[in-house]
Design a protein around this motif. Structure first.
Motif, PDB file in Angstrom:
ATOM      1  N   GLY A 100       0.801  -1.207   0.000  1.00 23.47           N
ATOM      2  CA  GLY A 100       0.000   0.000   0.000  1.00 23.47           C
ATOM      3  C   GLY A 100       0.836   1.259   0.000  1.00 23.47           C
ATOM      4  N   SER A 101       2.111   1.099  -0.294  1.00 23.13           N
ATOM      5  CA  SER A 101       3.028   2.226  -0.209  1.00 23.13           C
ATOM      6  C   SER A 101       4.063   2.131  -1.326  1.00 23.13           C
ATOM      7  CB  SER A 101       3.695   2.200   1.167  1.00 23.13           C
ATOM      8  OG  SER A 101       4.536   3.309   1.333  1.00 23.13           O
ATOM      9  N   TYR A 102       5.210   2.729  -1.092  1.00 20.94           N
ATOM     10  CA  TYR A 102       6.278   2.756  -2.079  1.00 20.94           C
ATOM     11  C   TYR A 102       7.230   1.574  -1.890  1.00 20.94           C
ATOM     12  CZ  TYR A 102       9.238   4.422   1.696  1.00 20.94           C
ATOM     13  OH  TYR A 102       9.921   4.508   2.877  1.00 20.94           O
ATOM     14  N   GLY A 103       7.999   1.280  -2.918  1.00 15.25           N
ATOM     15  CA  GLY A 103       9.098   0.331  -2.826  1.00 15.25           C
ATOM     16  C   GLY A 103      10.400   1.098  -2.965  1.00 15.25           C
ATOM     17  N   HIS A 104      11.488   0.376  -2.951  1.00 13.57           N
ATOM     18  CA  HIS A 104      12.777   1.030  -3.154  1.00 13.57           C
ATOM     19  C   HIS A 104      13.732   0.072  -3.850  1.00 13.57           C
ATOM     20  CE1 HIS A 104      14.008  -1.254   0.436  1.00 13.57           C
ATOM     21  NE2 HIS A 104      15.252  -1.000   0.099  1.00 13.57           N
ATOM     22  N   ARG A 105      14.811   0.615  -4.354  1.00 15.63           N
ATOM     23  CA  ARG A 105      15.890  -0.199  -4.896  1.00 15.63           C
ATOM     24  C   ARG A 105      17.200   0.514  -4.597  1.00 15.63           C
ATOM     25  NH1 ARG A 105      15.407   0.331 -11.486  1.00 15.63           N
ATOM     26  NH2 ARG A 105      15.631   2.598 -11.597  1.00 15.63           N
ATOM     27  N   HIS A 106      18.260  -0.255  -4.676  1.00 14.77           N
ATOM     28  CA  HIS A 106      19.601   0.288  -4.457  1.00 14.77           C
ATOM     29  C   HIS A 106      20.353   0.276  -5.776  1.00 14.77           C
ATOM     30  CE1 HIS A 106      19.276   0.302  -0.071  1.00 14.77           C
ATOM     31  NE2 HIS A 106      18.528  -0.781  -0.232  1.00 14.77           N
ATOM     32  N   ARG A 107      21.102   1.315  -6.013  1.00  9.56           N
ATOM     33  CA  ARG A 107      21.863   1.415  -7.264  1.00  9.56           C
ATOM     34  C   ARG A 107      23.039   0.440  -7.280  1.00  9.56           C
ATOM     35  NH1 ARG A 107      20.185   6.558  -5.901  1.00  9.56           N
ATOM     36  NH2 ARG A 107      18.961   7.599  -7.494  1.00  9.56           N
TER      37      ARG A 107
ATOM     38  N   ASP B 277      22.311   5.949  -2.377  1.00  7.92           N
ATOM     39  CA  ASP B 277      22.234   4.715  -3.152  1.00  7.92           C
ATOM     40  C   ASP B 277      20.788   4.240  -3.333  1.00  7.92           C
ATOM     41  OD1 ASP B 277      23.966   2.646  -4.423  1.00  7.92           O
ATOM     42  OD2 ASP B 277      22.920   1.320  -3.028  1.00  7.92           O
ATOM     43  N   VAL B 278      19.836   4.902  -2.681  1.00 11.51           N
ATOM     44  CA  VAL B 278      18.443   4.459  -2.670  1.00 11.51           C
ATOM     45  C   VAL B 278      17.596   5.297  -3.618  1.00 11.51           C
ATOM     46  CG1 VAL B 278      16.363   4.213  -1.238  1.00 11.51           C
ATOM     47  CG2 VAL B 278      18.593   3.657  -0.299  1.00 11.51           C
ATOM     48  N   GLU B 279      16.722   4.612  -4.327  1.00  6.90           N
ATOM     49  CA  GLU B 279      15.717   5.269  -5.154  1.00  6.90           C
ATOM     50  C   GLU B 279      14.356   4.735  -4.722  1.00  6.90           C
ATOM     51  OE1 GLU B 279      14.582   5.693  -9.891  1.00  6.90           O
ATOM     52  OE2 GLU B 279      16.374   4.597  -9.303  1.00  6.90           O
ATOM     53  N   ARG B 280      13.393   5.617  -4.496  1.00  7.96           N
ATOM     54  CA  ARG B 280      12.042   5.210  -4.097  1.00  7.96           C
ATOM     55  C   ARG B 280      11.131   5.180  -5.318  1.00  7.96           C
ATOM     56  NH1 ARG B 280      10.416   7.502   1.789  1.00  7.96           N
ATOM     57  NH2 ARG B 280      12.276   6.766   2.836  1.00  7.96           N
ATOM     58  N   SER B 281      10.214   4.230  -5.305  1.00  3.29           N
ATOM     59  CA  SER B 281       9.247   4.090  -6.390  1.00  3.29           C
ATOM     60  C   SER B 281       8.044   4.983  -6.130  1.00  3.29           C
ATOM     61  CB  SER B 281       8.796   2.652  -6.505  1.00  3.29           C
ATOM     62  OG  SER B 281       7.966   2.335  -5.400  1.00  3.29           O
TER      63      SER B 281
ATOM     64  N   GLU C 223       4.145   5.790  -5.197  1.00  6.04           N
ATOM     65  CA  GLU C 223       3.347   5.345  -4.052  1.00  6.04           C
ATOM     66  C   GLU C 223       2.529   4.082  -4.342  1.00  6.04           C
ATOM     67  OE1 GLU C 223       3.146   6.593  -0.826  1.00  6.04           O
ATOM     68  OE2 GLU C 223       4.890   7.756  -1.396  1.00  6.04           O
ATOM     69  N   ASP C 224       2.298   3.773  -5.598  1.00  6.83           N
ATOM     70  CA  ASP C 224       1.469   2.607  -5.921  1.00  6.83           C
ATOM     71  C   ASP C 224       2.300   1.376  -6.274  1.00  6.83           C
ATOM     72  OD1 ASP C 224       2.439   3.527  -8.304  1.00  6.83           O
ATOM     73  OD2 ASP C 224       0.523   3.462  -9.368  1.00  6.83           O
ATOM     74  N   PHE C 225       3.503   1.283  -5.742  1.00 10.06           N
ATOM     75  CA  PHE C 225       4.397   0.153  -6.019  1.00 10.06           C
ATOM     76  C   PHE C 225       3.725  -1.181  -5.678  1.00 10.06           C
ATOM     77  CE2 PHE C 225       7.489  -2.815  -4.038  1.00 10.06           C
ATOM     78  CZ  PHE C 225       8.159  -3.203  -5.182  1.00 10.06           C
ATOM     79  N   TRP C 226       3.066  -1.230  -4.520  1.00  8.82           N
ATOM     80  CA  TRP C 226       2.453  -2.469  -4.026  1.00  8.82           C
ATOM     81  C   TRP C 226       1.038  -2.158  -3.567  1.00  8.82           C
ATOM     82  CZ3 TRP C 226       5.558  -6.088  -0.283  1.00  8.82           C
ATOM     83  CH2 TRP C 226       4.917  -7.334  -0.185  1.00  8.82           C
ATOM     84  N   PRO C 227       0.085  -2.148  -4.483  1.00  6.15           N
ATOM     85  CA  PRO C 227      -1.288  -1.794  -4.101  1.00  6.15           C
ATOM     86  C   PRO C 227      -1.863  -2.794  -3.100  1.00  6.15           C
ATOM     87  CG  PRO C 227      -1.080  -2.084  -6.488  1.00  6.15           C
ATOM     88  CD  PRO C 227       0.226  -2.464  -5.873  1.00  6.15           C
ATOM     89  N   GLU C 228      -2.735  -2.293  -2.256  1.00  5.85           N
ATOM     90  CA  GLU C 228      -3.390  -3.178  -1.269  1.00  5.85           C
ATOM     91  C   GLU C 228      -4.487  -3.981  -1.918  1.00  5.85           C
ATOM     92  OE1 GLU C 228      -3.691  -1.938   2.899  1.00  5.85           O
ATOM     93  OE2 GLU C 228      -3.380   0.053   2.073  1.00  5.85           O
TER      94      GLU C 228
END
Length: 131
Positions: A50-57, A120-124, A126-131
Motif C-alpha cells: 500500500g506504499s512505495y518500494g525502493h531499490r539500491h543502485r 544509493d536508494v531510489e524510491r518508487s 506510491e502505488d508500487f504495491w497496491p493493497e
C-alpha cells in the motif's frame, strides 16, 4: 588492546519513530567499517504494502528471516520467505517487504557498508504495491 565492540540491540536508535515495530541500524552503533547490519521487527500489517518500494543502485542486500513469514515484492513478483530462510536481492531490483501474519516477524538485513546510504536508494511511486 581489544579491537572489538559489542552493542545491545536495545541501545541502538530505532529509525521508525512512531511507525509500529522497530528498525535498528547496528552498522554505525558498532563501528562497522565494511558491513551494514540492520535488525527489523515487523508487527502484523506493517511494511511497504500500500506504499512505495525502493531499490539500491549498487548495494545487494541479504534478508534473513529470524521469526515469522514475510512477503517480498521483487519487481512484479511476490514471494514468501519464512523463518530461517534467507533471500539475496541484487542491486536495481525494486523491493518491498510486508508482514501479513498475525504475529511479529523479525529479520536481519545485511549489505555492504557505504558512507552515504541514502545516495544509493531510489524510491518508487506510491502505488508500487497496491493493497
Amino acid at each position: 588492546m581489544a579491537r572489538y565492540q559489542v552493542v545491545n540491540l536495545e541501545d541502538v536508535d530505532d529509525w521508525l519513530g512512531d511507525y509500529p515495530g522497530e528498525m535498528r541500524g547496528i552498522t554505525y552503533a558498532i563501528g562497522a567499517e565494511q558491513v551494514a547490519l540492520t535488525h527489523r521487527r515487523m508487527p502484523q500489517h506493517t511494511g511497504s504494502k500500500g506504499s512505495y518500494g525502493h531499490r539500491h543502485r549498487t548495494q545487494e542486500e541479504i534478508y534473513l528471516v529470524l521469526t515469522g513469514t514475510l512477503q517480498f515484492k521483487l519487481d512484479d513478483e511476490v514471494i514468501e520467505v519464512g523463518r530461517h530462510q534467507a533471500i539475496r536481492i541484487p542491486p536495481e531490483t525494486w523491493r518491498g517487504v510486508w508482514n501479513d501474519e498475525p504475529g511479529d516477524a523479525e529479520l536481519v538485513i545485511v549489505s555492504p557498508r557505504i558512507d552515504d546510504p541514502q545516495s544509493d536508494v531510489e524510491r518508487s511511486a506510491e502505488d508500487f504495491w497496491p493493497e
